[in-house]
Scaffold this motif. Structure first.
Motif, PDB file in Angstrom:
ATOM      1  N   LEU A 163      29.207 -24.969   7.025  1.00  0.00           N
ATOM      2  CA  LEU A 163      28.913 -26.386   7.195  1.00  0.00           C
ATOM      3  C   LEU A 163      28.035 -26.546   8.432  1.00  0.00           C
ATOM      4  N   ILE A 164      26.837 -27.058   8.225  1.00  0.00           N
ATOM      5  CA  ILE A 164      25.871 -27.237   9.306  1.00  0.00           C
ATOM      6  C   ILE A 164      25.643 -28.729   9.518  1.00  0.00           C
ATOM      7  N   ALA A 165      25.692 -29.161  10.773  1.00  0.00           N
ATOM      8  CA  ALA A 165      25.333 -30.537  11.100  1.00  0.00           C
ATOM      9  C   ALA A 165      23.946 -30.523  11.722  1.00  0.00           C
ATOM     10  N   GLY A 166      23.038 -31.278  11.126  1.00  0.00           N
ATOM     11  CA  GLY A 166      21.723 -31.498  11.712  1.00  0.00           C
ATOM     12  C   GLY A 166      21.761 -32.825  12.447  1.00  0.00           C
ATOM     13  N   ILE A 167      21.590 -32.784  13.767  1.00  0.00           N
ATOM     14  CA  ILE A 167      21.868 -33.968  14.597  1.00  0.00           C
ATOM     15  C   ILE A 167      20.603 -34.430  15.318  1.00  0.00           C
ATOM     16  N   HIS A 168      20.311 -35.718  15.190  1.00  0.00           N
ATOM     17  CA  HIS A 168      19.176 -36.298  15.894  1.00  0.00           C
ATOM     18  C   HIS A 168      19.514 -37.724  16.286  1.00  0.00           C
ATOM     19  N   GLY A 169      18.754 -38.270  17.186  1.00  0.00           N
ATOM     20  CA  GLY A 169      18.915 -39.674  17.567  1.00  0.00           C
ATOM     21  C   GLY A 169      20.170 -39.906  18.368  1.00  0.00           C
ATOM     22  N   VAL A 170      21.145 -40.520  17.731  1.00  0.00           N
ATOM     23  CA  VAL A 170      22.417 -40.847  18.375  1.00  0.00           C
ATOM     24  C   VAL A 170      23.554 -40.243  17.567  1.00  0.00           C
ATOM     25  N   VAL A 171      24.525 -39.660  18.269  1.00  0.00           N
ATOM     26  CA  VAL A 171      25.764 -39.227  17.626  1.00  0.00           C
ATOM     27  C   VAL A 171      26.901 -39.714  18.522  1.00  0.00           C
ATOM     28  N   LYS A 201      16.110 -32.328  20.505  1.00  0.00           N
ATOM     29  CA  LYS A 201      16.247 -32.456  21.954  1.00  0.00           C
ATOM     30  C   LYS A 201      16.474 -33.885  22.438  1.00  0.00           C
ATOM     31  N   SER A 202      15.956 -34.867  21.722  1.00  0.00           N
ATOM     32  CA  SER A 202      16.085 -36.254  22.186  1.00  0.00           C
ATOM     33  C   SER A 202      17.454 -36.865  21.884  1.00  0.00           C
ATOM     34  N   THR A 203      18.344 -36.114  21.246  1.00  0.00           N
ATOM     35  CA  THR A 203      19.641 -36.643  20.820  1.00  0.00           C
ATOM     36  C   THR A 203      20.489 -37.067  22.015  1.00  0.00           C
ATOM     37  N   LYS A 204      21.207 -38.163  21.837  1.00  0.00           N
ATOM     38  CA  LYS A 204      22.180 -38.633  22.825  1.00  0.00           C
ATOM     39  C   LYS A 204      23.581 -38.538  22.223  1.00  0.00           C
ATOM     40  N   PHE A 205      24.524 -38.011  23.005  1.00  0.00           N
ATOM     41  CA  PHE A 205      25.914 -37.835  22.591  1.00  0.00           C
ATOM     42  C   PHE A 205      26.781 -38.830  23.351  1.00  0.00           C
ATOM     43  N   SER A 215      21.109 -34.054  25.375  1.00  0.00           N
ATOM     44  CA  SER A 215      21.347 -32.841  24.596  1.00  0.00           C
ATOM     45  C   SER A 215      21.516 -31.610  25.473  1.00  0.00           C
ATOM     46  N   GLU A 216      20.872 -31.581  26.635  1.00  0.00           N
ATOM     47  CA  GLU A 216      21.028 -30.441  27.539  1.00  0.00           C
ATOM     48  C   GLU A 216      22.451 -30.386  28.090  1.00  0.00           C
ATOM     49  N   ALA A 217      23.000 -31.544  28.455  1.00  0.00           N
ATOM     50  CA  ALA A 217      24.379 -31.586  28.927  1.00  0.00           C
ATOM     51  C   ALA A 217      25.332 -31.196  27.812  1.00  0.00           C
ATOM     52  N   ALA A 218      25.052 -31.681  26.598  1.00  0.00           N
ATOM     53  CA  ALA A 218      25.896 -31.333  25.457  1.00  0.00           C
ATOM     54  C   ALA A 218      25.859 -29.828  25.211  1.00  0.00           C
ATOM     55  N   ARG A 219      24.694 -29.207  25.382  1.00  0.00           N
ATOM     56  CA  ARG A 219      24.604 -27.757  25.217  1.00  0.00           C
ATOM     57  C   ARG A 219      25.427 -27.037  26.286  1.00  0.00           C
ATOM     58  N   SER A 220      25.389 -27.535  27.513  1.00  0.00           N
ATOM     59  CA  SER A 220      26.180 -26.898  28.573  1.00  0.00           C
ATOM     60  C   SER A 220      27.674 -27.026  28.309  1.00  0.00           C
ATOM     61  N   PHE A 221      28.073 -28.061  27.580  1.00  0.00           N
ATOM     62  CA  PHE A 221      29.473 -28.246  27.199  1.00  0.00           C
ATOM     63  C   PHE A 221      29.888 -27.340  26.039  1.00  0.00           C
ATOM     64  N   GLY A 222      28.910 -26.764  25.336  1.00  0.00           N
ATOM     65  CA  GLY A 222      29.221 -25.924  24.181  1.00  0.00           C
ATOM     66  C   GLY A 222      29.187 -26.662  22.866  1.00  0.00           C
TER      67      GLY A 222
END
Length: 253
Positions: free
Chosen positions: A104-112, A130-134, A174-181
């Motif tokens: 199961l793959i999630a393709g994420i863009h914009g806002v999640v 990269k422009s995604t906001k979490f 998205s960079e912060a989200a990547r650092s969170f794993g």
């Protein structure tokens, strides 16, 4: 286009298959794919349909328009029993995601955000523009995180960081989200769709037995359970034409 048994028409999703990939697209772009009862029930049926279709080897969740999902549609009646709504509407879909045998793959863009984030975290892999906001969001309206989100955050993040983020209700990039794993692969916006498609189709071209087996092994409840699962899955893999042909090609080098 996929048609449900019984000729069921869908209102809030789009379903397509191509090159072994089943695409489940949230399709309420005017609402940033906010989650309502119809959408959640249709997605549950879609996951069940893809699970039963041997031609679908990989499932991708994406959002139409400017966002993956902004979370729960807050037009739900304010006097609703939220616990009952979770039990009857969200949890059947959340369980279907969790129990899916297929990648199961999630393709994420914009806002999640909110419950949309919880659904994205249930995926095995997250390909993120990269422009995604979490956004964790729940605390801002006085609610706890739900739809399986806390469970998946514990899998992916340190407990203290996850709790601190949930308490803050903050939006992160998205960079912060990547650092969170929370991000498997971060992609430039212009390349996001191409990379998501390539990733899914490449995975779909591999041995479905081996791919599903590796997912099952990563879900093993204990070391001993994992060893027992290895025996069963390796036996299954060894009995596939994919394995036999690969071994023959190797030995003929």
């Amino acid at each position: 286009m996929i048609h449900f048994e019984g000729g069921m028409e869908v209102e809030t999703i789009q379903l397509t298959t191509h090159n072994g990939v089943g695409w489940l697209k949230l399709n309420r772009p005017e609402k940033l794919n906010a989650l309502n009862e119809t959408l959640l029930r249709e997605m549950k049926t879609a996951i069940d349909t893809f699970e039963q279709d041997d031609a679908v080897r990989v499932i991708v969740l994406v959002g139409e328009g400017r966002a993956f999902s902004s979370g729960q549609d807050l037009t739900i009646e304010s006097d609703a029993d939220y616990g009952e709504y979770l039990e009857d509407v969200y949890h059947p879909f959340v369980r279907a995601l969790f129990s899916s045998r297929k990648p199961l793959i999630a393709g994420i863009h914009g806002v999640v955000a909110g419950a949309g984030l919880s659904l994205a975290l249930a995926a095995d892999v997250r390909i993120v523009a990269k422009s995604t906001k979490f956004s964790s969001a729940f605390i801002k309206i006085g609610l706890v995180a739900d739809a399986g989100g806390p469970y998946h955050l514990r899998r992916l993040m340190r407990d203290d960081l996850a709790l601190d983020w949930l308490w803050s209700g903050s939006t992160i990039d998205s960079e912060a989200a990547r650092s969170f794993g929370l991000v498997t692969e971060l992609v430039e916006d212009a390349m996001y769709t191409e990379r998501l498609t390539s990733y899914a189709e490449t995975l779909a071209a591999k041995s479905p037995v081996a791919v599903q087996g590796m997912k099952a092994l990563m879900r093993a409840a204990s070391f001993e359970d994992g060893l027992n699962e290895e025996i069963e899955w390796q036996r299954k893999c060894g009995d596939t034409d994919v394995h036999r042909q690969a071994m023959q090609a190797f030995l003929m080098k």
